[in-house]
Design an enzyme around this catalytic site. Structure first.
Site, PDB file in Angstrom:
ATOM      1  N   HIS A  21       0.829  -1.194   0.000  1.00 32.89           N
ATOM      2  CA  HIS A  21       0.000   0.000   0.000  1.00 32.89           C
ATOM      3  C   HIS A  21       0.871   1.254   0.000  1.00 32.89           C
ATOM      4  O   HIS A  21       1.745   1.420   0.840  1.00 32.89           O
ATOM      5  CB  HIS A  21      -0.910  -0.021   1.230  1.00 32.89           C
ATOM      6  CG  HIS A  21      -1.917   1.068   1.225  1.00 32.89           C
ATOM      7  ND1 HIS A  21      -2.390   1.617   2.387  1.00 32.89           N
ATOM      8  CD2 HIS A  21      -2.559   1.709   0.226  1.00 32.89           C
ATOM      9  CE1 HIS A  21      -3.273   2.560   2.093  1.00 32.89           C
ATOM     10  NE2 HIS A  21      -3.394   2.630   0.784  1.00 32.89           N
ATOM     11  N   ASN A  60       4.017   9.226 -19.687  1.00 29.23           N
ATOM     12  CA  ASN A  60       4.454   8.627 -18.428  1.00 29.23           C
ATOM     13  C   ASN A  60       3.309   8.688 -17.429  1.00 29.23           C
ATOM     14  O   ASN A  60       2.521   9.631 -17.443  1.00 29.23           O
ATOM     15  CB  ASN A  60       5.636   9.408 -17.837  1.00 29.23           C
ATOM     16  CG  ASN A  60       6.753   9.620 -18.824  1.00 29.23           C
ATOM     17  OD1 ASN A  60       7.357   8.679 -19.287  1.00 29.23           O
ATOM     18  ND2 ASN A  60       7.018  10.879 -19.158  1.00 29.23           N
TER      19      ASN A  60
END
Length: 124
Positions: free
Chosen positions: A20, A115
């Site tokens: 996470h 990107n």
């Protein structure tokens, strides 16, 4: 042998190991990879593989909490946004944030600013 999903062993290992809040960057062929950040170099030739193809494959296996891309991305930015909702940052900020990535995945993409930074979420 895996028969679907991410077949590149290094990239598969990285995605499976994300926790996470971890950052994974999917990049065009020209994005500078910050010192100390591992690079999974998938580029074969200019355009191969395309960044959006790699993004689609990674998204099929990765739980994304948040994402960001450069505001300079132009038309490819809309293509990225159609796949994952992104916060917009300057290209300079994008490069600074990339320094905290678990890895940068370098594609053969030749489109400037193609990107995206993907921040890992949790599935529960």
């Amino acid at each position: 042998m895996k028969k679907s999903g991410i077949l590149n062993a290094e990239l598969s290992r990285i995605v499976a190991g994300l926790g996470h809040g971890d950052l994974l960057v999917i990049a065009d062929a020209g994005l500078p990879v910050p010192a100390g950040v591992p690079c999974v170099d998938l580029a074969v030739t200019l355009g191969v593989p395309a960044m959006l193809e790699v993004l689609d494959t990674v998204l099929s296996e990765m739980c994304v909490e948040t994402a960001f891309r450069a505001e300079e991305a132009g038309a490819v930015g809309g293509e990225i946004d159609a796949r994952v909702q992104c916060d917009l940052v300057s290209h300079e900020v994008f490069k600074e944030r990339s320094a905290g990535a678990v890895a940068v995945v370098r594609t053969g993409e030749g489109t400037p600013y193609a990107n995206v930074g993907l921040v890992s979420g949790v599935v529960f």
